[in-house]
Design a protein around this motif. Sequence first.
Motif, PDB file in Angstrom:
ATOM      1  N   ARG A 262       6.494   6.719   3.826  1.00 38.27           N
ATOM      2  CA  ARG A 262       7.788   5.733   3.751  1.00 38.27           C
ATOM      3  C   ARG A 262       7.473   4.826   2.261  1.00 38.27           C
TER       4      ARG A 262
ATOM      5  N   SER B 133      10.519  -4.408  -1.618  1.00 44.02           N
ATOM      6  CA  SER B 133      11.128  -5.812  -1.278  1.00 44.02           C
ATOM      7  C   SER B 133      12.192  -5.956  -2.538  1.00 44.02           C
TER       8      SER B 133
ATOM      9  N   VAL C 179       5.405  -5.329   8.867  1.00 50.29           N
ATOM     10  CA  VAL C 179       4.916  -3.979   8.348  1.00 50.29           C
ATOM     11  C   VAL C 179       4.335  -3.234   9.419  1.00 50.29           C
TER      12      VAL C 179
ATOM     13  N   ALA D 287       8.353   1.373   0.664  1.00 54.16           N
ATOM     14  CA  ALA D 287       9.105  -0.051   1.473  1.00 54.16           C
ATOM     15  C   ALA D 287       8.913  -1.056   0.349  1.00 54.16           C
TER      16      ALA D 287
ATOM     17  N   LEU E  92      -3.056  -3.743  -2.022  1.00 53.82           N
ATOM     18  CA  LEU E  92      -3.013  -3.731  -0.415  1.00 53.82           C
ATOM     19  C   LEU E  92      -4.016  -3.194   0.473  1.00 53.82           C
TER      20      LEU E  92
ATOM     21  N   ARG F 139       0.721   3.426  -0.550  1.00 54.52           N
ATOM     22  CA  ARG F 139       0.700   2.355  -1.318  1.00 54.52           C
ATOM     23  C   ARG F 139      -0.219   1.857  -2.313  1.00 54.52           C
TER      24      ARG F 139
ATOM     25  N   TYR G 179       4.856 -10.555   6.123  1.00 56.60           N
ATOM     26  CA  TYR G 179       4.766  -9.167   5.943  1.00 56.60           C
ATOM     27  C   TYR G 179       4.028  -8.544   6.931  1.00 56.60           C
TER      28      TYR G 179
ATOM     29  N   LYS H  82       7.270  -8.215 -10.818  1.00 58.26           N
ATOM     30  CA  LYS H  82       8.819  -7.881 -10.602  1.00 58.26           C
ATOM     31  C   LYS H  82       9.543  -8.518 -12.049  1.00 58.26           C
TER      32      LYS H  82
HETATM   33  N1  GLU Z   1       6.956  -4.433   0.550  1.00 61.04           N
HETATM   34  C1  GLU Z   1       5.601  -4.389  -0.001  1.00 61.04           C
HETATM   35  C2  GLU Z   1       5.876  -4.733  -1.389  1.00 61.04           C
HETATM   36  O1  GLU Z   1       6.921  -4.488  -2.113  1.00 61.04           O
HETATM   37  C3  GLU Z   1       5.112  -3.277   0.177  1.00 61.04           C
HETATM   38  C4  GLU Z   1       4.571  -3.114   1.628  1.00 61.04           C
HETATM   39  C5  GLU Z   1       3.683  -1.902   1.960  1.00 61.04           C
HETATM   40  O2  GLU Z   1       4.154  -0.676   1.282  1.00 61.04           O
HETATM   41  O3  GLU Z   1       3.138  -1.894   2.985  1.00 61.04           O
HETATM   42  O4  GLU Z   1       5.052  -4.984  -2.112  1.00 61.04           O
END
Ligand code: GLU
Length: 294
Positions: free
Chosen positions: A12, A16, A212, A14, A230, A226, A208, A267
Amino acid sequence: MTVLENQRSVFRFAPSPNGRLHLGHALSALLNRDMAKTSGGRLLLRIEDIDLSRCTPEFETAIFDDLTWLGISWEEPVRRQSEHLDEYRQALQKLIDLGLAYPAFMSRGEVKAHVSEAEQRGQPWPRDPDGAPLYPPTDRERPTIDKERLLADGRRHAWRLNVAKATAELGRRLTWTETGHGPKGHIAARPEDWGDIVLWRSDAPSSYHLSVTVDDALQGVTHVVRGLDLFHATAVHRLLQELLGLPAPVYHHHRLILGADGRKLSKSAGDTALAALRAQGLTSADIRRLVGLA
Ligand code: GLU
């Protein structure tokens, strides 16, 4: 679902929708797509829009446009976190029922004041892996009768996980399987390094970490790909998985794309936004090269 479909890996991406996607997102999305393709797996897109004060429909549309331009396709329907708050609420309730979550009444300002008072007294305050001070023990240690009175008074509060109690009740060290660009193999999870993480915020629903973890399980995600930013948060996700009885995916934390200043892209980093690069006439093949994918 057939047995065969059941066995396929599920990846996936993911993002934001709180800003434009940049080169770091491109690397993440392309790696997810490449790994799904090589393993004959599926690729899902999840829109992580729980923080409605920062996420907008325009940014969401821009995500679809940028990914399409990169040549990435995903399964429909797209999961939008803002449409699944009940599922996160149920997970929170489970942790409350287990006696592992407590209402946290301190505002950001109060936490800051508490920490700086302690530091002025010469007491060093522990920080989490991102450098933020750990939440003070005040609310965790608050007598039940006090907690109930504050809740009955309608005092604004978040919910936090009592991490020490949760790890003690679990009674074993957790690990995760890591195949990424940092440390690899079986990684020892240290959720305690984060202190009592927030499960449900006072200013936005869910957190979050909670959403998640719940989503990766509900969507049957087998591989989380990712950024390395993280990596340490995975310890918290592993703890939540164990407490909620959810399966653990394999993790692959990839290298980060750094800006000219040597810092992680943000961003607001306009010149690395995919839309800006597209407007300059770059192609998706150029983006692959720019992020170091052959
Ligand atoms: N939504 C998170 C972001 O944009 C990523 C979360 C994830 O991949 O666990 O940084």
